[in-house]
Design an enzyme around this catalytic site. Structure first.
Site, short mmCIF file in Angstrom:
data_model
loop_
_atom_site.label_atom_id
_atom_site.label_comp_id
_atom_site.label_asym_id
_atom_site.label_seq_id
_atom_site.Cartn_x
_atom_site.Cartn_y
_atom_site.Cartn_z
N GLU A 34 0.86 -1.27 0.01
CA GLU A 34 0.07 0.04 0.29
C GLU A 34 0.97 1.03 0.04
O GLU A 34 1.83 1.22 0.77
CB GLU A 34 -0.98 0.00 1.25
CG GLU A 34 -1.94 1.00 1.15
CD GLU A 34 -2.93 1.23 2.40
OE1 GLU A 34 -2.93 0.57 3.22
OE2 GLU A 34 -3.51 2.16 2.42
N ARG A 260 5.64 -12.81 9.56
CA ARG A 260 6.39 -11.67 9.01
C ARG A 260 7.70 -11.45 9.94
O ARG A 260 7.86 -12.07 11.07
CB ARG A 260 5.41 -10.33 9.60
CG ARG A 260 4.93 -10.04 10.95
CD ARG A 260 4.01 -9.29 11.24
NE ARG A 260 4.38 -7.81 10.77
CZ ARG A 260 3.77 -7.11 9.92
NH1 ARG A 260 2.79 -7.53 9.13
NH2 ARG A 260 4.18 -5.83 9.62
N LYS A 270 4.60 1.15 9.46
CA LYS A 270 4.96 2.20 8.59
C LYS A 270 4.37 3.39 9.36
O LYS A 270 4.80 4.53 9.28
CB LYS A 270 4.14 1.95 7.41
CG LYS A 270 4.96 1.38 6.25
CD LYS A 270 4.38 1.23 4.98
CE LYS A 270 3.25 0.12 4.71
NZ LYS A 270 2.73 -0.07 3.48
P1 ATP Z 1 3.22 -2.16 7.71
O1 ATP Z 1 2.88 -2.93 9.13
O2 ATP Z 1 4.81 -1.78 7.93
O3 ATP Z 1 2.32 -0.76 7.76
P2 ATP Z 1 1.76 -3.39 5.92
O4 ATP Z 1 1.56 -4.86 6.07
O5 ATP Z 1 0.58 -2.49 6.21
O6 ATP Z 1 3.19 -2.98 6.63
P3 ATP Z 1 1.75 -3.40 3.05
O7 ATP Z 1 1.96 -2.28 2.14
O8 ATP Z 1 0.54 -3.66 3.05
O9 ATP Z 1 2.45 -3.14 4.46
O10 ATP Z 1 2.90 -4.66 2.79
C1 ATP Z 1 3.04 -5.08 1.55
C2 ATP Z 1 3.42 -6.30 1.64
O11 ATP Z 1 4.49 -6.58 2.42
C3 ATP Z 1 2.30 -7.60 2.12
O12 ATP Z 1 2.11 -8.42 1.40
C4 ATP Z 1 2.88 -7.56 3.70
O13 ATP Z 1 2.30 -8.87 4.21
C5 ATP Z 1 4.18 -7.43 3.64
N1 ATP Z 1 4.99 -7.28 4.66
C6 ATP Z 1 4.89 -6.10 5.43
N2 ATP Z 1 5.61 -6.01 6.53
C7 ATP Z 1 6.28 -7.30 6.59
C8 ATP Z 1 7.18 -7.77 7.33
N3 ATP Z 1 7.51 -7.13 8.59
N4 ATP Z 1 7.64 -9.09 7.02
C9 ATP Z 1 7.43 -9.52 5.99
N5 ATP Z 1 6.32 -9.11 5.22
C10 ATP Z 1 5.83 -7.84 5.50
MG MG Z 2 -1.01 -3.44 4.88
#
Ligand code: ATP
Ligand code: MG
Length: 567
Positions: A34, A260, A270
């Site tokens: 995102e 994760r 983020k």
């Molecule tokens: P954050 O929690 O940092 O805001 P998010 O999951 O909301 O991260 P996205 O932009 O939705 O961020 O993530 C894109 C992809 O990266 C998704 O498939 C998510 O599962 C993966 N991802 C995000 N954080 C991690 C992590 N710490 N380890 C592994 N994969 C991750």
């Molecule tokens: Mg997300």
């Protein structure tokens, strides 16, 4: 195919079974960020996983922006994400994709659910919705709007789309089961009103699909075979499957979850990273202390080191926390092999060679008072050639490498002490003769003598240098600023439980040293080109603050893990 000797991880096993059984002809994955922030090291794990699986099985991986919430998204983030994925060395299949380019299709599918009696417009406010939803052990109750007619729902949904309702006035919900033990199945929200311009679609829409309603359908449109997400979405899987079953989608993707990446001493949300940026705790998203990909990059970490780290930690189904030292080791390993060597004196102490004339007697050519010493660019790789180090009558050594106290044991202090010898790396053995101090008692200069014939040779019997120290010519050097970074947080789990991560910012995470003196080869340094400053650590030119006449070097990482010894 890479690393074929390693056992398959659980996702590789699933994919190879699916391919063998003919369930899929080819594997298609996606990385779906995102665009509401910069990518961090956790995303790198997901990127390496998704692109890596496609590579390993000869399939494809899409880069898709999951841009369904305009309130928090921005074009700046879109651009940074593209840059970071490319920098990591991955190439997506075809064009960059945007969930927002499927908005019309999602809308049609929402109409389809309404027509099938499987979705309704609900006017309960947020609080009422929560109350009606119940909780894990208490079934929810049906919304009073649940049994509206298809016609009425079509009219109401059209009014939502036309902007006739304010934000929060109503939502579109799926009609599933308010008593389901899985809270995600209790008539989840499909569309909400957001009167916001979108970075891709402008003002075309004022209703936006939720993550749940969008994600699986995006996967289906793109023909994703294996949709890989993190564990917290496991409870959403039944809903993912419900949409795929109840909509006329063009393919049947399946969702799989993995753990994760959690790193100690690190925050990888983020939202929290954005707070560090917005509130000025760091110098932007690419501050070298940030766990963002752009921060690691500015710090001097290579894409190969990040990929190697992701490979080391592997992919599992159970959550665990990785020691940030693992990342630091991966960075150090990579740099040790690739970084050219250089000398930089961080805290210069002037030394004057009183018998400098001996240099010429020793057979070294002197041009304008400068002799050239030679050192390999890399000690383990002759093919990378040699660097020339101007050797002059006045030199700098590091203040910390001299001690007046000659009673210090040789074992404890392998540097220069009064009246004794030390070798200047790649050059002469010298002896500390006189110490010159100012009126405050501070040492301002050392008079030293060199031992003739010791360049590349052992000194004569009876002369025992304590060790080897680095140095630089006092007249032929690059004046620079050096920034030493340490971990941004001094607590292992800065955001665990109800802790406020801001309370654990390491006050010593950045120290700025001006007036460091570096060898001339560093005048040609480029950002992202790492050097090993001998005896100091790995450094690279800072892309943001360097100026032509005043380069700034970031310490990527020290030579050793200093945290391992801290209690
Ligand atoms: P954050 O929690 O940092 O805001 P998010 O999951 O909301 O991260 P996205 O932009 O939705 O961020 O993530 C894109 C992809 O990266 C998704 O498939 C998510 O599962 C993966 N991802 C995000 N954080 C991690 C992590 N710490 N380890 C592994 N994969 C991750
Ligand atoms: Mg997300």
């Amino acid at each position: 195919m890479s690393e074929t000797s390693k056992p398959l991880n659980f996702l590789e096993q699933i994919i190879s079974q699916d391919l063998e059984a003919g369930k899929h002809q080819t594997v298609t994955t996606r990385f779906p960020p995102e665009p509401n922030g910069y990518l961090h090291i956790g995303h790198a794990k997901s990127i390496c996983l998704n692109f890596g699986l496609a590579e390993r099985f000869g399939g494809r991986c899409n880069l898709r922006f999951d841009d369904t919430n305009p309130a928090k998204e921005d074009q700046e983030y879109v651009e940074s994400i593209v840059r970071d994925v490319e920098w990591l060395g991955f190439k997506w299949d075809g064009d960059i994709r945007y969930a927002s380019s499927y908005f019309e299709q999602f809308y049609q599918w929402a109409l389809h659910l309404i027509q099938e009696g499987k979705a309704y417009v609900c006017h309960l406010d947020a609080e009422q919705t929560k109350e009606y939803r119940g909780w894990a052990t208490k079934p929810g109750k049906d919304s009073p709007y649940r049994d509206r007619s298809v016609e009425e729902n079509l009219v109401e949904f059209e009014k939502m789309r036309a902007g006739e309702y304010e934000e929060g006035a109503c939502v579109l919900r799926a009609k599933i089961d308010m008593a389901s033990p899985n809270m995600n199945m209790r008539d989840p929200m499909l569309y909400r009103i957001r009167k916001q311009s979108h970075h891709q679609t402008g003002d075309k829409w004022c209703i936006y699909p939720t993550y749940d309603f969008a994600h699986g359908q995006e996967d289906a449109i793109e023909g994703i075979s294996h949709s890989i997400c993190t564990l917290e979405f496991a409870d959403h899987r039944p809903l993912y499957e419900w949409f795929i079953e109840n909509l006329p989608v063009p393919s049947q993707p399946k969702q799989y979850e993995f753990a994760r990446l959690e790193l100690n001493y690190t925050v990888t949300s983020k939202r929290k990273l954005k707070q560090l940026v917005d509130e000025g705790f760091v110098d932007g998203w690419d501050d070298p202390r940030m766990p963002t990909i752009s921060g690691l990059r500015r710090r001097g970490v290579s894409p190969a080191a990040v990929r190697h780290f992701c490979d080391l930690i592997g992919v599992t189904k159970s959550a665990s926390t990785i020691d940030v030292a693992t990342l630091e080791h991966a960075i150090r390993d990579d740099l040790n092999n690739v970084a050219p060597r250089a000398m930089c004196v961080l805290d210069p102490l002037l030394i004057t060679v009183t018998n400098f004339d001996e240099v010429a007697n020793d057979g070294h050519e002197l041009v304008d008072g400068v002799a050239q010493m030679l050192q390999p660019v890399h000690p383990n790789d002759e093919s990378r050639g040699e660097r020339r180090l101007p050797f002059t009558q006045t030199l700098y050594i590091d203040r910390a490498d001299f001690n007046e106290d000659s009673s210090l044991s040789r074992k404890k202090f392998k540097r220069l002490v009064a009246g004794e010898y030390v070798r200047l790396r790649g050059s002469y053995v010298i002896k500390a003769e006189d110490i010159i101090k100012d009126e405050t008692g501070e040492i301002t200069e050392l008079k030293v003598s060199l031992v003739p014939g010791t360049v590349g040779n052992n000194p004569p019997e009876g002369i025992r240098p304590r060790g080897v120290i680095h140095w630089v010519s006092a007249s032929h050097n690059v004046d620079c600023e050096v920034r030493l970074y340490d971990r941004l947080f001094n607590d292992e789990a800065p955001d665990a439980g109800d802790k406020n991560f801001l309370d654990f910012i390491n006050p010593d995470s950045l120290s700025i040293i001006s007036g460091a003196k570096a060898e001339l080869s560093l005048a040609d340094a480029e950002p992202e080109q790492a050097y090993q400053f001998e005896r100091e650590g790995y450094f690279c030119l800072d892309a943001k603050h360097s100026e032509a006449d005043k380069p700034v070097f970031n310490r990527t990482i020290g030579l050793k893990d200093n945290w391992a010894n801290k209690v």
